[in-house]
Design a protein around this motif. Structure first.
Motif, short mmCIF file in Angstrom:
data_model
loop_
_atom_site.label_atom_id
_atom_site.label_comp_id
_atom_site.label_asym_id
_atom_site.label_seq_id
_atom_site.Cartn_x
_atom_site.Cartn_y
_atom_site.Cartn_z
N PRO A 1 -13.96 -8.59 1.64
CA PRO A 1 -13.30 -7.23 1.19
C PRO A 1 -11.94 -7.57 1.48
O PRO A 1 -11.19 -7.68 2.81
CB PRO A 1 -13.59 -6.19 2.24
CG PRO A 1 -14.53 -6.84 3.64
CD PRO A 1 -14.89 -8.18 3.09
N ASN A 2 -11.24 -7.74 0.42
CA ASN A 2 -9.64 -8.57 0.50
C ASN A 2 -8.68 -7.49 0.53
O ASN A 2 -7.56 -7.57 1.24
CB ASN A 2 -9.42 -9.28 -0.75
CG ASN A 2 -9.16 -10.83 -0.30
OD1 ASN A 2 -9.25 -11.03 0.92
ND2 ASN A 2 -8.89 -11.47 -1.38
N GLY A 3 -8.66 -6.38 -0.29
CA GLY A 3 -7.77 -5.29 -0.40
C GLY A 3 -8.49 -3.99 -0.60
O GLY A 3 -9.38 -3.54 -0.96
N LEU A 4 -7.46 -3.03 0.04
CA LEU A 4 -7.88 -1.49 -0.07
C LEU A 4 -6.97 -0.88 -0.85
O LEU A 4 -5.54 -1.13 -0.46
CB LEU A 4 -8.15 -1.03 1.12
CG LEU A 4 -9.11 -1.71 2.28
CD1 LEU A 4 -9.16 -0.96 3.58
CD2 LEU A 4 -10.58 -1.74 1.73
N ALA A 5 -7.19 0.44 -1.32
CA ALA A 5 -6.20 1.32 -1.94
C ALA A 5 -7.00 2.43 -1.92
O ALA A 5 -7.94 2.87 -2.16
CB ALA A 5 -5.83 0.94 -3.37
N ILE A 6 -5.93 3.88 -1.67
CA ILE A 6 -6.42 5.22 -1.60
C ILE A 6 -5.78 5.83 -2.84
O ILE A 6 -4.64 5.73 -3.10
CB ILE A 6 -6.12 5.98 -0.51
CG1 ILE A 6 -6.75 4.97 0.72
CG2 ILE A 6 -6.29 7.22 -0.33
CD1 ILE A 6 -6.25 5.87 2.20
N ASP A 7 -6.75 6.47 -3.37
CA ASP A 7 -6.20 7.60 -4.48
C ASP A 7 -6.21 9.08 -3.69
O ASP A 7 -7.15 9.46 -3.64
CB ASP A 7 -7.31 7.62 -5.55
CG ASP A 7 -7.09 8.63 -6.74
OD1 ASP A 7 -6.31 9.64 -6.52
OD2 ASP A 7 -7.63 8.54 -7.68
N TYR A 8 -5.20 9.45 -3.34
CA TYR A 8 -4.91 10.76 -2.75
C TYR A 8 -5.22 11.93 -3.40
O TYR A 8 -5.65 12.85 -2.99
CB TYR A 8 -3.25 10.61 -2.09
CG TYR A 8 -2.96 9.67 -1.42
CD1 TYR A 8 -3.43 9.47 0.08
CD2 TYR A 8 -1.84 8.64 -1.82
CE1 TYR A 8 -3.08 8.39 1.00
CE2 TYR A 8 -1.62 7.69 -1.09
CZ TYR A 8 -2.24 7.49 0.30
OH TYR A 8 -1.74 6.62 1.20
N ALA A 9 -5.05 11.84 -4.91
CA ALA A 9 -5.48 12.87 -5.58
C ALA A 9 -6.89 13.21 -5.74
O ALA A 9 -7.17 14.47 -5.72
CB ALA A 9 -4.62 12.73 -6.90
N ARG A 10 -7.61 12.19 -5.63
CA ARG A 10 -9.07 12.55 -5.85
C ARG A 10 -9.84 12.10 -4.55
O ARG A 10 -11.19 12.12 -4.62
CB ARG A 10 -9.49 11.60 -6.86
CG ARG A 10 -8.69 11.61 -8.22
CD ARG A 10 -9.49 10.84 -9.49
NE ARG A 10 -8.60 10.93 -10.64
CZ ARG A 10 -7.49 10.38 -10.96
NH1 ARG A 10 -7.23 9.15 -10.15
NH2 ARG A 10 -6.87 10.37 -12.03
N ASN A 11 -9.23 11.42 -3.59
CA ASN A 11 -9.91 11.35 -2.40
C ASN A 11 -11.06 10.14 -2.24
O ASN A 11 -11.86 10.01 -1.95
CB ASN A 11 -10.52 12.32 -1.78
CG ASN A 11 -9.55 13.24 -0.95
OD1 ASN A 11 -8.54 12.95 -0.33
ND2 ASN A 11 -9.89 14.60 -1.07
N PHE A 12 -10.53 8.97 -3.14
CA PHE A 12 -11.36 7.77 -3.46
C PHE A 12 -10.71 6.57 -2.53
O PHE A 12 -9.47 6.62 -2.57
CB PHE A 12 -11.37 7.45 -4.92
CG PHE A 12 -12.73 8.31 -5.57
CD1 PHE A 12 -14.05 7.62 -5.38
CD2 PHE A 12 -12.42 9.28 -6.36
CE1 PHE A 12 -14.82 8.23 -6.23
CE2 PHE A 12 -13.25 10.04 -7.00
CZ PHE A 12 -14.55 9.26 -6.79
N LEU A 13 -11.44 5.64 -2.19
CA LEU A 13 -11.03 4.54 -1.56
C LEU A 13 -11.56 3.39 -2.39
O LEU A 13 -12.53 3.38 -2.81
CB LEU A 13 -11.60 4.31 -0.11
CG LEU A 13 -11.40 2.71 0.40
CD1 LEU A 13 -9.74 2.92 0.94
CD2 LEU A 13 -12.19 2.62 1.58
N TYR A 14 -10.55 2.51 -3.08
CA TYR A 14 -10.64 1.46 -3.74
C TYR A 14 -10.84 0.06 -2.85
O TYR A 14 -10.08 0.00 -2.32
CB TYR A 14 -10.17 1.54 -4.94
CG TYR A 14 -9.99 2.58 -5.86
CD1 TYR A 14 -10.92 3.03 -6.85
CD2 TYR A 14 -8.52 3.43 -5.68
CE1 TYR A 14 -10.62 4.14 -7.52
CE2 TYR A 14 -8.59 4.37 -6.60
CZ TYR A 14 -9.83 4.91 -7.30
OH TYR A 14 -9.51 6.16 -8.11
#
Length: 437
Positions: free
Chosen positions: A299-312
């Motif tokens: 798992p190399n990278g993470l990102a958060i979608d604050y508007a929808r509460n998703f973690l990519y």
């Protein structure tokens, strides 16, 4: 019962296998034999051998290509592709191209793919344009092994490609503070920051290992977190590098990417260890729990979608990008391919990533994988990437402003703000003031 097995990953001496109808299993290679983990059946060696050989060869080729890329001289030129007009521009160090004649085309309607619940959830809060809103300029910060670059997509005057002549050493990860407009980056043994115009720069930490693979800025509480694989810990300090503290030090093996959600007081990080996982904790280190621990490799990278509460996240071993809701539900594969993704971020409905195998920077609309664009290519040493606008993300908590009265560190949690102290310091009875040892 005979189980048909499908090889989905190989990590050193560990074979990751998905068996039907059994669950995800791990097989350790011991004395030339595959030994299944508890609860897993013996693998059907005849079924998996050809797939295993193919996977080993593919991964070996990828690793060889990656290693050769890292050791080769860094390219002097990078070609940037205008994702909106289709034109290209080549830049080199100390070169600035600002073509005001390039204007963005009108927004067009998307044909949304509604085949999964995940896409339906995204669609309900998503604009129907291929381009981010034109009311805000967008800046793409790209880290290379020895330089930092900024691509600016301007809402009023077109597209500006800017390659700043700043030299860095062995850059790995980057993040951005939208409040004071500082860029933060890690390298082998250090953390540094500089203003976006690179007129002010400073060293924040230098006594770290050579594997500081992640950095994250809490722009609300004014703290900085970093992952140190060599020391097997996650550290924290104020944004100026003061008040350093070893934050996560137990049950951590190979920490990699870190992302923060200041408004709810949460941190998420990935671990490349013998049991790969993605964990979550409150910003004070409490309420620690595993969010994802199955079917992971690198798992190399993470990102958060604050508007929808998703973690990519991106998995460079399984070659795919996935998403999950922050409550741990709705895990979905967004895209799968055979490239080696390293840098990864999210901004305004798009995920952006750098690819070591293709030497490119790409982006994709999260709720429609057919909307995918190549932004830059021609560099085999792209590392971290961060995308930001001209305005701070509207989040706040009790640590904002006066640091909640804390003398040193303020951490926001779901139960309110908590004061803490630098390593080896103590907290007085007022729960606000730190005293030196």
């Amino acid at each position: 019962m005979m189980y048909k097995a499908f090889v989905i990953g190989l990590h050193f001496s560990t074979l990751f296998v998905l068996s039907v109808p059994s669950e995800f299993c791990v097989y350790k290679l011991k004395n030339g034999k595959l030994v299944p983990s508890k609860g897993c059946t013996e693998p059907d060696h005849g079924t998996i051998i050809s797939e295993l050989k193919a996977r080993i060869q593919a991964k070996a080729a990828k690793t060889k290509a990656r290693d050769e890329t890292v050791t080769e001289p860094i390219a002097d030129e990078v070609t940037f592709h205008d994702a909106f007009t289709g034109s290209t521009a080549t830049t080199s160090t100390n070169t600035v191209i600002n073509d005001a004649s390039k204007t963005l085309p009108p927004a067009t309607t998307l044909m949304l793919n509604q085949t999964t619940d995940f896409k339906e959830v995204l669609e309900t809060a998503s604009p129907t344009t291929t381009s981010p809103p034109l009311s805000q300029d967008i800046h793409i910060l790209i880290g290379r092994r020895s330089s930092l670059s900024v691509i600016s997509i301007l809402s009023t005057s077109g597209v500006s490609y800017e390659q700043y002549g700043i030299n860095v050493t062995d850059l790995i990860a980057i993040d951005y503070d939208p409040v004071e407009k500082y860029i933060y980056w890690t390298g082998k043994g250090y953390i540094r920051r500089a203003k976006t115009n690179f007129t002010v720069g400073e060293l924040l930490a230098s006594n770290l290992s050579t594997e500081v693979d992640g950095v994250a800025v809490d722009w609300v509480a004014r703290n900085m977190y970093w992952s140190d694989k060599g020391l097997k810990l996650i550290g924290v300090s104020r944004l100026d590098g003061s008040s350093k503290k070893n934050f996560i030090t137990t049950n951590i093996e190979a920490p990699r990417a870190i992302v923060l959600y200041p408004a709810i007081g949460k941190m998420y990080w990935s671990d490349w260890g013998s049991k790969p996982k993605i964990e979550a904790t409150s910003l004070d280190g409490t309420d620690r729990h595993i969010l994802v621990n199955g079917s992971l490799m690198w798992p190399n990278g993470l990102a958060i979608d604050y508007a929808r509460n998703f973690l990519y996240w991106v998995d460079a071993g399984l070659d795919r990008i996935e998403a999950i809701q922050l409550d741990g539900s709705g895990r979905t594969v967004l895209i799968a391919h055979d490239h080696h993704i390293f840098g990864f971020t999210y901004f305004q409905n798009f995920i952006y990533w750098t690819d070591w195998q293709t030497g490119s920077l790409d982006r994709m609309l999260v709720y429609n994988s057919t909307i995918r664009q190549n932004i830059a290519s021609g560099a085999g040493d792209f590392m971290g990437v961060k995308v930001y606008g001209n305005h701070a993300i509207p989040q706040t908590n009790q640590c904002y402003g006066n640091n909640n009265g804390c003398s040193h560190l303020c951490f926001y949690t779901s139960n309110g703000a908590v004061c803490d102290c630098p390593q080896s310091w103590g907290l007085k009875s007022d729960k606000k003031t730190c005293i030196s040892p």
